[in-house]
Design a protein around this motif. Structure first.
Motif, PDB file in Angstrom:
ATOM      1  N   SER A  44       0.995  -1.530  -0.076  1.00 47.38           N
ATOM      2  CA  SER A  44      -0.355  -0.020  -0.419  1.00 47.38           C
ATOM      3  C   SER A  44       0.853   1.461  -0.216  1.00 47.38           C
ATOM      4  O   SER A  44       0.763   2.291  -0.363  1.00 47.38           O
ATOM      5  CB  SER A  44      -1.204   0.255   0.935  1.00 47.38           C
ATOM      6  N   GLY A  86       1.916   1.983  -3.355  1.00 47.30           N
ATOM      7  CA  GLY A  86       1.488   2.057  -4.314  1.00 47.30           C
ATOM      8  C   GLY A  86       0.850   3.744  -3.779  1.00 47.30           C
ATOM      9  O   GLY A  86       0.639   4.164  -5.384  1.00 47.30           O
ATOM     10  N   ARG A  87       1.026   3.809  -2.851  1.00 45.20           N
ATOM     11  CA  ARG A  87       0.859   5.557  -2.452  1.00 45.20           C
ATOM     12  C   ARG A  87       2.069   6.101  -2.887  1.00 45.20           C
ATOM     13  O   ARG A  87       1.847   7.394  -3.525  1.00 45.20           O
ATOM     14  CB  ARG A  87       0.472   5.649  -1.093  1.00 45.20           C
ATOM     15  N   ILE A  94       4.145   5.573  -5.662  1.00 46.15           N
ATOM     16  CA  ILE A  94       3.885   5.834  -7.190  1.00 46.15           C
ATOM     17  C   ILE A  94       2.705   6.565  -7.160  1.00 46.15           C
ATOM     18  O   ILE A  94       3.098   7.451  -8.630  1.00 46.15           O
ATOM     19  CB  ILE A  94       3.526   3.743  -7.881  1.00 46.15           C
ATOM     20  N   ASN A  95       1.847   6.337  -6.561  1.00 49.73           N
ATOM     21  CA  ASN A  95       0.375   7.902  -7.007  1.00 49.73           C
ATOM     22  C   ASN A  95       0.869   9.133  -6.638  1.00 49.73           C
ATOM     23  O   ASN A  95       0.812   9.804  -7.736  1.00 49.73           O
ATOM     24  CB  ASN A  95      -0.589   6.958  -6.252  1.00 49.73           C
ATOM     25  N   SER A  96       1.813   8.927  -5.660  1.00 50.91           N
ATOM     26  CA  SER A  96       2.106  10.683  -5.338  1.00 50.91           C
ATOM     27  C   SER A  96       3.424  11.304  -6.974  1.00 50.91           C
ATOM     28  O   SER A  96       3.000  12.389  -7.177  1.00 50.91           O
ATOM     29  CB  SER A  96       2.798  10.491  -4.746  1.00 50.91           C
ATOM     30  N   ILE A 111       3.260  10.344  -9.819  1.00 48.89           N
ATOM     31  CA  ILE A 111       2.356  10.505 -10.747  1.00 48.89           C
ATOM     32  C   ILE A 111       1.034  11.666 -11.012  1.00 48.89           C
ATOM     33  O   ILE A 111       1.760  12.581 -11.786  1.00 48.89           O
ATOM     34  CB  ILE A 111       0.872   9.192 -11.693  1.00 48.89           C
ATOM     35  N   SER A 112       0.973  11.656  -9.560  1.00 50.44           N
ATOM     36  CA  SER A 112      -0.061  12.950  -9.827  1.00 50.44           C
ATOM     37  C   SER A 112       0.947  14.588  -9.543  1.00 50.44           C
ATOM     38  O   SER A 112       0.896  15.310 -10.624  1.00 50.44           O
ATOM     39  CB  SER A 112      -0.591  13.471  -8.394  1.00 50.44           C
TER      40      SER A 112
END
Length: 71
Positions: free
Chosen positions: A6, A9-10, A12-14, A16-17
């Protein structure tokens, strides 16, 4: 183990954002410059005064109306 995945994943999301925000800022800046150039080209001939005509009234940028006049 689930919390590690998790967290990854967070992260990677950060990333990309952040990349998307940089891209949006660049596009917004380019768009602002192009709009400013377009406004200068289209309204440069009238000396910087914008006028909108609707019906029989003419509205200037200050919001005053002159009835019956057309420019």
């Amino acid at each position: 183990m689930g919390s590690v995945i998790s967290a990854i994943g967070r992260a990677i999301n950060s990333v990309i954002s952040a990349i998307a925000n940089v891209f949006m800022s660049i596009v917004g800046g380019i768009t602002s410059v192009l709009v400013a150039i377009w406004n200068f080209i289209t309204c440069g001939a009238c000396g910087g005064r914008r006028r909108r005509t609707t019906g029989t009234t003419t509205t200037t940028r200050t919001g005053r109306r002159r009835w019956g006049r057309r420019y």
